[in-house]
Design a protein around this motif. Structure first.
Motif, PDB file in Angstrom:
ATOM      1  N   THR A  25       0.855  -1.181   0.000  1.00 33.47           N
ATOM      2  CA  THR A  25       0.000   0.000   0.000  1.00 33.47           C
ATOM      3  C   THR A  25       0.898   1.241   0.000  1.00 33.47           C
ATOM      4  O   THR A  25       1.790   1.391   0.851  1.00 33.47           O
ATOM      5  CB  THR A  25      -0.954   0.007   1.213  1.00 33.47           C
ATOM      6  OG1 THR A  25      -1.658   1.252   1.251  1.00 33.47           O
ATOM      7  CG2 THR A  25      -0.234  -0.214   2.523  1.00 33.47           C
ATOM      8  N   TRP A  26       0.675   2.120  -0.956  1.00 30.87           N
ATOM      9  CA  TRP A  26       1.574   3.263  -1.174  1.00 30.87           C
ATOM     10  C   TRP A  26       0.823   4.410  -1.819  1.00 30.87           C
ATOM     11  O   TRP A  26      -0.035   4.199  -2.682  1.00 30.87           O
ATOM     12  CB  TRP A  26       2.740   2.836  -2.077  1.00 30.87           C
ATOM     13  CG  TRP A  26       3.688   3.942  -2.426  1.00 30.87           C
ATOM     14  CD1 TRP A  26       4.594   4.546  -1.604  1.00 30.87           C
ATOM     15  CD2 TRP A  26       3.831   4.581  -3.700  1.00 30.87           C
ATOM     16  NE1 TRP A  26       5.295   5.516  -2.285  1.00 30.87           N
ATOM     17  CE2 TRP A  26       4.840   5.556  -3.577  1.00 30.87           C
ATOM     18  CE3 TRP A  26       3.195   4.421  -4.936  1.00 30.87           C
ATOM     19  CZ2 TRP A  26       5.241   6.364  -4.649  1.00 30.87           C
ATOM     20  CZ3 TRP A  26       3.586   5.221  -5.993  1.00 30.87           C
ATOM     21  CH2 TRP A  26       4.611   6.183  -5.842  1.00 30.87           C
ATOM     22  N   GLN A  27       1.142   5.627  -1.390  1.00 33.38           N
ATOM     23  CA  GLN A  27       0.541   6.833  -1.955  1.00 33.38           C
ATOM     24  C   GLN A  27       1.653   7.766  -2.392  1.00 33.38           C
ATOM     25  O   GLN A  27       2.485   8.174  -1.572  1.00 33.38           O
ATOM     26  CB  GLN A  27      -0.349   7.536  -0.934  1.00 33.38           C
ATOM     27  CG  GLN A  27      -1.018   8.800  -1.480  1.00 33.38           C
ATOM     28  CD  GLN A  27      -1.908   9.468  -0.458  1.00 33.38           C
ATOM     29  OE1 GLN A  27      -2.148   8.920   0.617  1.00 33.38           O
ATOM     30  NE2 GLN A  27      -2.412  10.649  -0.786  1.00 33.38           N
ATOM     31  N   PRO A  28       1.699   8.133  -3.670  1.00 35.49           N
ATOM     32  CA  PRO A  28       2.773   9.008  -4.148  1.00 35.49           C
ATOM     33  C   PRO A  28       2.808  10.328  -3.383  1.00 35.49           C
ATOM     34  O   PRO A  28       1.793  10.969  -3.160  1.00 35.49           O
ATOM     35  CB  PRO A  28       2.400   9.241  -5.624  1.00 35.49           C
ATOM     36  CG  PRO A  28       1.531   8.084  -5.988  1.00 35.49           C
ATOM     37  CD  PRO A  28       0.777   7.744  -4.743  1.00 35.49           C
ATOM     38  N   ILE A 131       2.238  -5.164   2.863  1.00 37.19           N
ATOM     39  CA  ILE A 131       3.297  -4.276   3.335  1.00 37.19           C
ATOM     40  C   ILE A 131       2.765  -2.869   3.530  1.00 37.19           C
ATOM     41  O   ILE A 131       2.165  -2.287   2.618  1.00 37.19           O
ATOM     42  CB  ILE A 131       4.475  -4.255   2.347  1.00 37.19           C
ATOM     43  CG1 ILE A 131       5.027  -5.671   2.147  1.00 37.19           C
ATOM     44  CG2 ILE A 131       5.568  -3.318   2.833  1.00 37.19           C
ATOM     45  CD1 ILE A 131       6.157  -5.746   1.141  1.00 37.19           C
ATOM     46  N   VAL A 132       2.991  -2.312   4.716  1.00 36.52           N
ATOM     47  CA  VAL A 132       2.553  -0.953   5.025  1.00 36.52           C
ATOM     48  C   VAL A 132       3.730  -0.169   5.587  1.00 36.52           C
ATOM     49  O   VAL A 132       4.634  -0.726   6.219  1.00 36.52           O
ATOM     50  CB  VAL A 132       1.381  -0.944   6.034  1.00 36.52           C
ATOM     51  CG1 VAL A 132       0.170  -1.637   5.451  1.00 36.52           C
ATOM     52  CG2 VAL A 132       1.786  -1.609   7.346  1.00 36.52           C
ATOM     53  N   GLY A 133       3.711   1.146   5.355  1.00 37.66           N
ATOM     54  CA  GLY A 133       4.746   2.020   5.890  1.00 37.66           C
ATOM     55  C   GLY A 133       4.251   2.748   7.126  1.00 37.66           C
ATOM     56  O   GLY A 133       3.089   2.653   7.513  1.00 37.66           O
ATOM     57  N   SER A 134       5.162   3.490   7.729  1.00 39.55           N
ATOM     58  CA  SER A 134       4.814   4.255   8.912  1.00 39.55           C
ATOM     59  C   SER A 134       4.089   5.528   8.513  1.00 39.55           C
ATOM     60  O   SER A 134       4.166   5.997   7.378  1.00 39.55           O
ATOM     61  CB  SER A 134       6.080   4.598   9.699  1.00 39.55           C
ATOM     62  OG  SER A 134       5.773   5.248  10.908  1.00 39.55           O
ATOM     63  N   ARG A 135       3.364   6.106   9.473  1.00 44.39           N
ATOM     64  CA  ARG A 135       2.627   7.338   9.183  1.00 44.39           C
ATOM     65  C   ARG A 135       3.590   8.508   9.021  1.00 44.39           C
ATOM     66  O   ARG A 135       4.752   8.454   9.410  1.00 44.39           O
ATOM     67  CB  ARG A 135       1.628   7.619  10.290  1.00 44.39           C
ATOM     68  CG  ARG A 135       2.217   8.129  11.592  1.00 44.39           C
ATOM     69  CD  ARG A 135       1.147   8.259  12.655  1.00 44.39           C
ATOM     70  NE  ARG A 135       1.651   8.906  13.847  1.00 44.39           N
ATOM     71  CZ  ARG A 135       0.998   8.950  15.001  1.00 44.39           C
ATOM     72  NH1 ARG A 135      -0.180   8.332  15.118  1.00 44.39           N
ATOM     73  NH2 ARG A 135       1.508   9.577  16.042  1.00 44.39           N
ATOM     74  N   ALA A 136       3.078   9.577   8.432  1.00 47.87           N
ATOM     75  CA  ALA A 136       3.901  10.756   8.182  1.00 47.87           C
ATOM     76  C   ALA A 136       4.429  11.338   9.490  1.00 47.87           C
ATOM     77  O   ALA A 136       3.819  11.196  10.550  1.00 47.87           O
ATOM     78  CB  ALA A 136       3.078  11.804   7.434  1.00 47.87           C
ATOM     79  N   ALA A 137       5.580  12.016   9.406  1.00 48.90           N
ATOM     80  CA  ALA A 137       6.203  12.706  10.539  1.00 48.90           C
ATOM     81  C   ALA A 137       6.740  11.759  11.604  1.00 48.90           C
ATOM     82  O   ALA A 137       7.030  12.173  12.723  1.00 48.90           O
ATOM     83  CB  ALA A 137       5.243  13.700  11.176  1.00 48.90           C
ATOM     84  N   THR A 138       6.871  10.472  11.276  1.00 53.19           N
ATOM     85  CA  THR A 138       7.488   9.526  12.205  1.00 53.19           C
ATOM     86  C   THR A 138       8.997   9.742  12.215  1.00 53.19           C
ATOM     87  O   THR A 138       9.603   9.922  11.160  1.00 53.19           O
ATOM     88  CB  THR A 138       7.176   8.083  11.781  1.00 53.19           C
ATOM     89  OG1 THR A 138       5.772   7.890  11.761  1.00 53.19           O
ATOM     90  CG2 THR A 138       7.806   7.094  12.744  1.00 53.19           C
ATOM     91  N   PRO A 139       9.643   9.728  13.384  1.00 50.70           N
ATOM     92  CA  PRO A 139      11.105   9.862  13.422  1.00 50.70           C
ATOM     93  C   PRO A 139      11.789   8.749  12.630  1.00 50.70           C
ATOM     94  O   PRO A 139      11.278   7.631  12.538  1.00 50.70           O
ATOM     95  CB  PRO A 139      11.427   9.755  14.922  1.00 50.70           C
ATOM     96  CG  PRO A 139      10.167  10.146  15.615  1.00 50.70           C
ATOM     97  CD  PRO A 139       9.052   9.658  14.731  1.00 50.70           C
ATOM     98  N   LYS A 140      12.954   9.027  12.091  1.00 51.49           N
ATOM     99  CA  LYS A 140      13.693   8.029  11.326  1.00 51.49           C
ATOM    100  C   LYS A 140      14.010   6.818  12.200  1.00 51.49           C
ATOM    101  O   LYS A 140      14.364   6.949  13.365  1.00 51.49           O
ATOM    102  CB  LYS A 140      14.998   8.625  10.795  1.00 51.49           C
ATOM    103  CG  LYS A 140      14.791   9.635   9.677  1.00 51.49           C
ATOM    104  CD  LYS A 140      16.121  10.100   9.119  1.00 51.49           C
ATOM    105  CE  LYS A 140      15.925  11.067   7.964  1.00 51.49           C
ATOM    106  NZ  LYS A 140      17.224  11.536   7.399  1.00 51.49           N
TER     107      LYS A 140
END
Length: 323
Positions: A25-28, A131-140
């Motif tokens: 799942t991905w959003q440009p 596969i999912v990524g972390s939400r925006a503004a998450t620390p590296k």
């Protein structure tokens, strides 16, 4: 536990009738490309097949009709075209060879529930991993679940792969599989151990069994802090080592040639316990679901949720199996 499993038992199996299927799942231009990077990393490990999806959630209860329907269909066709172009570009930039692309490599889904759309898309694709990524503004180097991911962490029927923010991944792909035991009850649920052992066996990489013992946390039964000098901490260390020894024995019964290591991670809180270990760029963690969840679904308890907030390597969470 046996390594004679179904093709969907792990996303890393070689030599099956079809390659493992990864739904990403991905959003440009949104939170980032971590989910794509994780898929590319797995593609360096196994002959996977990748499909990338993006969801559009609308508020109206029914699909538009008549002229509005035609306009909406035309708009969706245009969105799909642009999305497909973006997906092909980002996969190429991530180094994913076209042999790993699905015939329908990019797809936009529209409906009233993002969680429901992703679950249905995984079913339609017969995906082995979502596969999912972390939400925006998450620390590296950290993972924080957004609203939709949080829902998936409590109801996904297939394993979830969580990509932390800006992960440091080995160019060689996965070089070690870790199985995390967060409490003594983890031995009651063998999905993460079976999954991790099978993955390590298929990839011919070492397996590390880790029991985490965070100190300074509040004991739910005694209502006081569990410190490193507490007798309870000593008792937990003994239980953790015994738990890992039993887990290693079960693994070695089925995989006698597999290299298996045991480590106990202890430190101040989850951050300290996790940081007490050395993590490699080729590490991945197998984590089990809570047995309190729904039948054949991922269900993440509060302990695992706290653990994930401090992990810097990819994590795969398996649905619990109930009998």
């Amino acid at each position: 536990m046996s390594h004679k499993k179904s093709p969907s038992s792990t996303p890393f199996i070689h030599g099956e009738q079809r390659p493992p299927r990864l739904l990403v799942t991905w959003q440009p231009g949104a939170a980032g490309n971590e989910a794509i990077e994780l898929a590319a990393w797995l593609a360096r490990t196994a002959p996977v097949r990748i499909r990338v999806v993006h969801t559009i959630v609308h508020l109206w209860p029914q699909s538009p009709r008549g002229k509005r329907r035609r306009k909406y269909s035309k708009w969706m066709d245009e969105q799909n075209r642009h999305f497909a172009e973006s997906v092909r570009q980002v996969l190429t930039e991530a180094g994913v060879d076209k042999s790993h692309w699905d015939d329908e490599v990019a797809l936009i889904l529209d409906g009233s529930s993002e969680h429901a759309l992703l679950t249905q898309a995984a079913t339609d694709f017969n995906a082995d991993l979502l596969i999912v990524g972390s939400r925006a503004a998450t620390p590296k180097g950290r993972f924080l679940a957004g609203t939709t991911t949080d829902a998936l962490l409590h109801s996904s029927p297939i394993p979830l792969a969580l990509a932390p923010r800006a992960p440091k991944l080995s160019k060689r792909g996965i070089t070690r599989v870790n199985v995390a035991f967060l409490d003594a009850h983890d031995t009651d649920n063998n999905e993460s151990l079976a999954y991790g052992a099978e993955a390590a066996y298929q990839m011919q990489v070492p397996l590390r069994l880790v029991a985490f013992s965070p100190t300074g946390l509040i004991d739910a039964n005694l209502s006081h802090a569990l410190t490193s000098s507490s007798p309870l901490a000593d008792e937990w260390h003994e239980q953790a080592l015994s738990m890992c020894d039993q887990a290693r024995d079960r693994v070695m019964d089925d995989y006698p040639d597999l290299t298996v290591h045991i480590e106990l991670a202890s430190g101040a809180g989850w951050q300290g316990a996790i940081d007490s270990l050395k993590w490699k760029k080729g590490d991945i963690i197998s984590l089990g679901s809570s047995t309190q969840g729904h039948l054949e679904r991922v269900f993440l308890g509060s302990t695992a949720a706290q653990f994930l907030r401090h992990v810097s390597v990819p994590v795969v969470i398996q649905p619990a199996t109930h009998f």
